[in-house]
Write an enzyme that holds these catalytic residues in place. Sequence first.
Site, mmCIF file in Angstrom:
data_model
loop_
_atom_site.group_PDB
_atom_site.id
_atom_site.type_symbol
_atom_site.label_atom_id
_atom_site.label_comp_id
_atom_site.label_asym_id
_atom_site.label_seq_id
_atom_site.Cartn_x
_atom_site.Cartn_y
_atom_site.Cartn_z
ATOM 1 N N ASP A 249 -55.569 -8.200 17.845
ATOM 2 C CA ASP A 249 -54.841 -9.390 18.295
ATOM 3 C C ASP A 249 -53.319 -9.222 18.149
ATOM 4 O O ASP A 249 -52.850 -8.675 17.154
ATOM 5 C CB ASP A 249 -55.328 -10.588 17.468
ATOM 6 C CG ASP A 249 -54.927 -11.907 18.072
ATOM 7 O OD1 ASP A 249 -54.443 -11.925 19.215
ATOM 8 O OD2 ASP A 249 -55.099 -12.939 17.386
ATOM 9 N N GLU B 289 -56.148 -8.680 27.275
ATOM 10 C CA GLU B 289 -55.503 -9.998 27.315
ATOM 11 C C GLU B 289 -53.994 -9.824 27.282
ATOM 12 O O GLU B 289 -53.466 -9.045 26.486
ATOM 13 C CB GLU B 289 -55.956 -10.852 26.120
ATOM 14 C CG GLU B 289 -55.161 -12.166 26.017
ATOM 15 C CD GLU B 289 -55.842 -13.235 25.194
ATOM 16 O OE1 GLU B 289 -57.066 -13.410 25.322
ATOM 17 O OE2 GLU B 289 -55.140 -13.906 24.418
#
Length: 511
Positions: free
Chosen positions: A181, A290
């Site tokens: 992330d 992402e």
Amino acid sequence: MKTIEPFIRLITEGKSVDQLKTAAQTEPSFSTIYPNSIHQADGAILFLVKDAIFKKLLIVGDNTSLYKEFIGEIRTSTSGLQFKEAKLSVANSRLIRKYFPFTNPVSLASKKATFGLGDRLGLASPGHIRILRQSKANPILAQQSIRELNLTGRNYAEVLADAVWAVFQEDFQAGYGADGDHLKTPVEVKMALDEGYTMITLDCSEHINNVAADDLTAIDDLYQKFPTGKLREVESAFSGKEFTLKSGLKLSFTEQKLKLNVAIYQGAVDFAIDIFNTLIKTAANPVDFEISIDETMTPTDPAAHYFVAAQLVAAGVKINSMAPRFCGEFQKGIDYIGDLAQFEFEYKQHEQIANNFGYKLSIHSGSDKFSVFPIIGRESGGHIHVKTAGTNWLEAIRVIIAADPTLYREIHEFALDNLATAKQYYHITADMNRIPKLNTLSDEQLPKLMDQNDARQLIHITYGLILQAKNADNSFLFRDRIYNCLHDNDDLYCNMLEKHIGKHLQLLGLL
Ligand code: ZN
């Protein structure tokens, strides 16, 4: 471990996995065995058991190669039965992944809804699995940013191993993801991919220029820094053009608006294309990519979102999800702050852009954003990715308050004393004067603190300092006590997470 002897006897008598599970579920003396963790491979039986301070893996089947491979101690029971006792280590988790392929993280690109569950302590995934397996969403169980790794003193291998053990414990076979992330550099992306992470969230913030729309000189300076060829390319694609999306939404670019978008976002676009071509496209296994442009000074204008996405798609980047910055504030661990009507208006436009290109919108800092979840659930039609992390830590704190209020009081005082340090890396607007003084609260009143935004944020942002604080003799001030308390009360922690994450899923229409 005394109660283990009769259970091991059942295994050596040749009972099936199903019979063993039933015995573990119904026989009170087997209550330390996790029934769903009982698995068979290579002729050996493996299962997890709750010991005094840790969970352990026990393996029965000393004539198998699996038995020999796992790293652990060989034990002989009082009646001479042999078994191996192994730690829930990274090395052993790799063997679990080898023998039980369902415990490997996978790409969830084909799934309509996914839900990120950052687990800073490595203890929350069993509870997460229990509620997610009832929902329409697949879980991303391993999800940590570099900042979180640094603050918790863990690494990507350990974070993934904790998820693997939880998946094994709960026998969760529906597929989960692992998200590196908010990664900012090729080195970080590579590190996560090398550990087997199946999702990469590329944080483009260091390539975004926070320039104000009315600062024409600054915009012009930034614009001119790009190569002429690149500028002619974007000008011919966007300048003076109007785009009509499948939904009918129109987005247009005047010459000045294009310049502004180039100045702010072109560096991020070029960076994302480069990472995709060099690391994502060439990865050994499919990676859910992402793009995160949410860490900016101002909300992402829908036209800017389109500007970024259209260029990425044209360059062949396969976007799995995109995180724009929405209007209002998505602060950590508390509800949305802002105008709901405005949020709905802008969210709809972002959703139409995501839909136009076929990816999911990604909602960052999704912990506890209960007032906007119904809007997000409705407008996304359940095609969505939501990330949570801090709220799972706050649920752990609720367990500590209930089980060991004295420990909580110490943590609370420590957090107040060290707040200034934590504020350097987390933005919050909490006012510590609104938190009731601890000495005015009885133990029975302490749980209310976790319903109070200022106290939630206090404990939320200081987690790294709390977990890493040491005594003069170099032992941990809180860490071991926190882990012990949560281990002793793991059922309670599971139940709280099921309830709390369940509330998130329900409001999003995913449960
Ligand atoms: Zn973010």
